[in-house]
Design an enzyme around this catalytic site. Structure first.
Site, PDB file in Angstrom:
ATOM      1  N   ASN A  88      13.001  35.126   9.658  1.00 30.04           N
ATOM      2  CA  ASN A  88      14.260  35.340  10.373  1.00 30.04           C
ATOM      3  C   ASN A  88      14.489  34.333  11.490  1.00 30.04           C
ATOM      4  OD1 ASN A  88      13.358  38.819  10.238  1.00 30.04           O
ATOM      5  ND2 ASN A  88      14.421  37.639   8.680  1.00 30.04           N
ATOM      6  N   ARG A 156      23.419  42.443   8.830  1.00 33.92           N
ATOM      7  CA  ARG A 156      22.883  41.606   9.907  1.00 33.92           C
ATOM      8  C   ARG A 156      23.561  40.237  10.027  1.00 33.92           C
ATOM      9  NH1 ARG A 156      17.680  44.226  10.621  1.00 33.92           N
ATOM     10  NH2 ARG A 156      16.918  42.627  12.024  1.00 33.92           N
ATOM     11  N   HIS A 185      18.558  42.602   4.525  1.00 32.03           N
ATOM     12  CA  HIS A 185      18.492  41.149   4.402  1.00 32.03           C
ATOM     13  C   HIS A 185      18.444  40.779   2.920  1.00 32.03           C
ATOM     14  CE1 HIS A 185      16.688  40.163   8.631  1.00 32.03           C
ATOM     15  NE2 HIS A 185      17.989  39.968   8.619  1.00 32.03           N
ATOM     16  N   ALA A 275       8.172  48.367   9.449  1.00 33.86           N
ATOM     17  CA  ALA A 275       9.206  47.669  10.219  1.00 33.86           C
ATOM     18  C   ALA A 275      10.283  47.086   9.317  1.00 33.86           C
ATOM     19  CB  ALA A 275       8.581  46.562  11.063  1.00 33.86           C
ATOM     20  N   CYS A 281       9.131  38.140   4.294  1.00 39.05           N
ATOM     21  CA  CYS A 281       9.561  38.248   5.692  1.00 39.05           C
ATOM     22  C   CYS A 281       8.566  37.598   6.650  1.00 39.05           C
ATOM     23  CB  CYS A 281       9.732  39.713   6.080  1.00 39.05           C
ATOM     24  SG  CYS A 281      11.139  40.537   5.314  1.00 39.05           S
TER      25      CYS A 281
END
Length: 291
Positions: A88, A156, A185, A275, A281
């Site tokens: 990210n 997002r 995502h 999470a 990720c």
């Protein structure tokens, strides 16, 4: 909360840049925790993750990735427990990085730390506007031939950010609308794979987006993931050549991938699922490697 030490450190001096077949940026989980709720997976898991188990799982992922690629490290910063999810941080191609502009204030503090790392490493850094949130490689994935950029929008990243990416790299951008909040995502439900394949969870997209995917990928190249595999983040996969590293998956999906010539490496990542993240990720793909 106890923590097992991870005997890996970021290089103190960042100098020469060289090309490698694959390079990924990772962040040790020394400060990782679920401190807030900004996606459905975090609900009920605040402070429920074991940092010791997270360190063990991250270390196994690091070792697996290191067998197929170079790994660079960014140090975690206090107050940014999600820095471990380096995907990210931004999007990089050909030495240029578009730094993320996080939607949630809880993650906006990561931006200057990632920006500093890339600047010290010699990358050209471009900030994306705060007014048009964009969450990096979490929502933007290049096709394996590099001719197209698939970009998600919804929870997002906003669709209006996509023109910035098109302008930066002069590349065709295909927008995909995410409609299931569990798959907040793009990299949680869509994975371009070597050989022109794609692995995806159709229910995460609206009909127009599914039509775009199916127009690009012929039927024989589509690997459709069931919901039971999707919620284990099967699509959140790291792919280098014919190797795929991902969280634990079903025997059926493993067979589908192996029958297409992929070698599968499963790494248990249950602490990071709390999470809302898994293998992909935890890495950000770089086209240049720092010595």
């Amino acid at each position: 909360m106890s923590t097992q030490p991870i005997e890996i450190t970021t290089p103190a001096i960042l100098t020469t840049i060289r090309s490698t077949p694959a390079t990924f940026l990772m962040c040790p989980p020394r400060l990782y925790d679920v401190n807030y709720v900004i996606n459905p997976w975090m609900a009920g898991n605040v402070h429920a993750s074991s940092r010791t188990r997270a360190a063990e799982q991250w270390q196994r992922l690091y070792e697996a990735v290191s067998t197929i690629a170079d790994v660079q490290l960014v140090e975690p910063e206090p107050g940014s427990p999600d820095m471990v999810f380096t995907a990210n941080a931004g999007l990089e191609r050909n030495g240029t990085v578009a730094i993320s502009s996080f939607f949630h204030p809880e993650r906006q503090g990561e931006e200057p730390h990632f920006r500093r790392w890339f600047e010290l490493a010699g990358y050209k850094v471009i900030d994306t506007p705060r007014a048009t949130p964009f969450e990096g490689e979490g929502d933007a994935l290049f096709s394996t031939d590099g001719t197209r950029l698939w970009v998600g929008y919804g929870p997002r990243t906003v669709a209006s950010s996509h023109h910035t990416l098109r302008r930066i790299w002069g590349i065709e951008v295909t927008s995909l609308h995410l409609i299931d909040p569990r798959f907040y995502h793009l990299d949680t439900c869509f994975a371009p794979l070597e050989g022109g394949y794609v692995m995806y969870f159709p229910e995460a997209f609206d009909q127009a987006s599914l039509a775009r995917i199916e127009a690009y990928y012929p039927l024989e190249k589509r690997i459709i993931v069931t919901e039971s595999d999707a919620v284990c983040f099967a699509c959140n996969a790291i792919n280098v050549d014919r190797t795929i590293i991902l969280n634990n998956i079903s025997a059926g999906l493993r067979h589908q991938l192996e029958s297409r010539g992929f070698e599968i490496i499963e790494v248990t990542l249950t602490e990071f699922l709390k999470a809302g993240g898994a293998a992909k990720c935890l890495v950000m793909k770089l086209s240049r490697s720092v010595l």
